[in-house]
Design a protein around this motif. Structure first.
Motif, short mmCIF file in Angstrom:
data_model
loop_
_atom_site.label_atom_id
_atom_site.label_comp_id
_atom_site.label_asym_id
_atom_site.label_seq_id
_atom_site.Cartn_x
_atom_site.Cartn_y
_atom_site.Cartn_z
N HIS A 58 -7.08 58.31 16.16
CA HIS A 58 -7.06 58.73 14.76
C HIS A 58 -5.95 58.05 13.98
N GLU A 59 -4.78 57.85 14.63
CA GLU A 59 -3.67 57.26 13.88
C GLU A 59 -3.91 55.80 13.52
N GLU A 60 -4.89 55.14 14.13
CA GLU A 60 -5.19 53.76 13.79
C GLU A 60 -5.93 53.63 12.48
N LEU A 61 -6.60 54.69 12.07
CA LEU A 61 -7.51 54.60 10.95
C LEU A 61 -6.75 54.74 9.64
N PRO A 62 -6.87 53.76 8.74
CA PRO A 62 -6.10 53.76 7.49
C PRO A 62 -6.52 54.84 6.51
N PHE A 63 -7.80 55.22 6.51
CA PHE A 63 -8.27 56.26 5.59
C PHE A 63 -9.59 56.80 6.12
N ASP A 64 -10.01 57.94 5.58
CA ASP A 64 -11.25 58.56 6.01
C ASP A 64 -12.45 57.83 5.40
N LEU A 65 -13.53 57.81 6.17
CA LEU A 65 -14.77 57.18 5.71
C LEU A 65 -15.86 58.25 5.57
N PRO A 66 -16.90 57.95 4.80
CA PRO A 66 -18.06 58.85 4.79
C PRO A 66 -18.61 59.04 6.20
N ASP A 67 -19.27 60.17 6.43
CA ASP A 67 -19.75 60.49 7.78
C ASP A 67 -20.72 59.45 8.32
#
Length: 559
Positions: A77-86
């Motif tokens: 999770h910490e790698e992901l820069p921002f949330d994406l749509p499902d």
């Protein structure tokens, strides 16, 4: 907050610095974050698309690609820069491409003729491949390059080396060609739109990743090894089409806004020029009203504080022509300093009858400067300012970046300059565009690139300071350039320079009026800068709020 509200407030932010460019980046940022178009729950999830891409790559390589496959649960999770749509999924650039390579690492020498075009960074433009100034390679060289780099129509070309690093386009050429190593080739699988990938590669999100990898002191550079692991969101195929269509629509709108802004700026500039022209060729009966109009109207005519510089020069220009304040018949005529001035000598412009012309050398004593020996440390242990052009950024000089001693004055070519003397630059590249002048408020010395004028009438110094600034165009017209480009004023260029001299009482009125009007310019400039900063902050806030707003979702009923 959403994009609609941003557009509603566009008129408030249109004059913010780089507003249109920032709006373009904002559109790309929304696209890459999945916030530009609604999601459709009927779309096939992107994870299925990613699986098919991996299968296609495996078939092409004729080997298993499990070690390269991407599963969402594998991402920390910490790698992901921002949330994406499902319905979206994270991927790495190298894992969604059939091929990521570049051109040859040696430059062929066939020049403008040959068997195959040789495309380099200079040919890569955002609209496609430009063929002007293209070079060629032989069939043998092309065959060597083609074995690993075979660009085809529809492939993506990305500049990864040089001043234009980051420019990306779609190959629109039908025929094969070779490439230099400064250009990367990206081949896409089925199910990934090349125009969608170009949008994402142009986004601030991807550029920021590459910027962190750019190497080279003088030349920016991105390597293939750095490009391959770059993170990229992957939308469903159906949504890719919707994103491309919406980006096209909004970029066309930006084009229209840009044209409209340019036309408005041109109209503003014409009005500002017209207003200043009325001052530069004033009507004595309407001058006060014209000046008031110019000062009041200019904020509406420009959003650029640098244009206030033109108004400052106009004020000074009027001052030296006797058109800034009215003449008073009760004033004693101006003092005659230059009785030897030939009557036949052409004058730069007309002046009031109570004024006199004088060559600069006749109103005071001109003195030059020098540099004490740097090897004698005792010369540089003093408190006497040693003024050079780099100190000439203010109107009044009381100190300098370097100081010398009394011993240096006694034992070198440096001369002590009296308080109240006028200092000006006679050599240096600054004379290409400016003519710095200042009044010495303390006893000073100057270097060899400077001159000092100690006036016969010290009380005239304030007028001369402003007059020389007003006559900057005439003085700069005398500047000479050496064969290696150095700018200089020779002795006769400044000593014979004609100065318009008003009666002393009028000089005081001119100084007061100039200061009053320049103070208004300062206020106007400050207000424009404050307004520009406010627009910029508002734009930043609107963009940030729009980007962080909840992801748009829209469920379309299945037919």
């Amino acid at each position: 907050m959403n994009a609609e509200r941003l557009l509603q407030r566009y008129e408030m932010i249109v004059d913010a610095p780089d507003a249109i460019d920032r709006l373009r980046k904002f559109i790309l940022d929304l696209a890459v974050r999945g916030k530009l178009v609604p999601q459709d729950r009927a779309d096939e999830p992107a994870v299925e698309l990613l699986r098919r891409i991996q299968e296609e790559k495996a078939r092409l390589k004729k080997s298993s690609s499990k070690k390269n496959s991407l599963k969402f649960e594998d991402w920390k999770h910490e790698e992901l820069p921002f949330d994406l749509p499902d319905s979206w999924v994270w991927s790495r650039l190298g894992d969604i491409l059939i091929k990521l390579t570049d051109g040859t690492h040696h430059s062929p020498d066939n020049g403008p003729v040959g068997d195959f075009r040789y495309i380099t960074a200079k040919n890569i433009k955002e609209h496609g491949v430009a063929l002007n100034d293209v070079t060629y390679v032989s069939s043998d060289v092309h065959a060597e390059i083609f074995s690993r780099c075979n660009p085809e129509k529809g492939d993506i070309l990305y500049i990864k080396d040089g001043a234009t690093t980051g420019v990306v386009t779609i190959n629109d050429l039908d025929e094969p060609f070779s490439m230099l190593s400064s250009v990367a080739l990206l081949k896409l699988p089925r199910g990934l739109l090349n125009r969608l990938l170009v949008i994402f590669l142009r986004s601030p999100f991807f550029y920021d990743q590459m910027r962190g990898f750019m190497k080279g002191a003088a030349i920016t550079r991105v390597t293939l090894k750095r490009m391959a692991p770059a993170l990229l969101p992957l939308p469903p195929l159906a949504e890719q089409h919707r994103i491309v269509a919406k980006v096209d629509e909004l970029m066309a709108l930006c084009d229209q806004l840009e044209v409209a802004r340019e036309e408005r700026e041109a109209a503003r500039a014409r009005l500002a020029v017209a207003s200043l022209a009325r001052l530069n060729s004033p009507d004595p009966e309407t001058f006060s009203e014209d000046a008031r109009f110019a000062l009041e109207a200019l904020p509406a005519l420009t959003a650029r504080p640098d244009q206030i510089k033109q108004l400052r020069q106009t004020i000074l220009n009027l001052a030296v022509r006797g058109k800034l304040v009215p003449q008073d018949p009760k004033d004693e005529p101006a003092e005659e300093f230059d009785e030897a001035l030939p009557n036949a000598l052409a004058k730069p412009f007309s002046i009031p009858s109570s004024w006199k012309w004088s060559r600069l050398s006749y109103v005071g004593k001109l003195r030059g400067g020098g540099t004490p020996s740097k090897s004698n440390s005792e010369f540089w242990r003093g408190e006497i300012p040693w003024v050079s052009p780099k100190d000439m950024k203010v109107d009044y000089i009381s100190n300098a970046q370097m100081s010398i001693s009394q011993k240096a004055v006694r034992e070198s070519s440096v001369k002590l300059i009296d308080r109240g003397s006028l200092l000006f630059v006679v050599r240096g590249m600054i004379l290409a565009h400016s003519f710095p002048v200042a009044i010495a408020q303390e006893f000073v010395t100057v270097n060899q690139d400077m001159k000092a004028l100690t006036l016969k009438k010290p009380e005239m110094a304030e007028y001369f300071l402003r007059a020389l600034k007003g006559l900057k165009p005439q003085m700069l017209a005398r500047v000479q350039r050496s064969s290696h480009g150095t700018c200089r004023l020779e002795g006769s260029d400044y000593s014979d320079f004609l100065m318009p001299i008003p009666p002393l009482a009028e000089q005081h009125r001119i100084v007061a009026k100039v200061d009053e009007l320049l103070s208004l310019c300062d206020q106007l400039e400050a207000s424009l800068m404050t307004a520009g900063e406010a627009r910029g902050k508002l734009l930043e806030a609107l963009l940030a709020e729009a980007i962080t707003s909840p992801i748009l979702e829209h469920r379309v009923a299945a037919e």
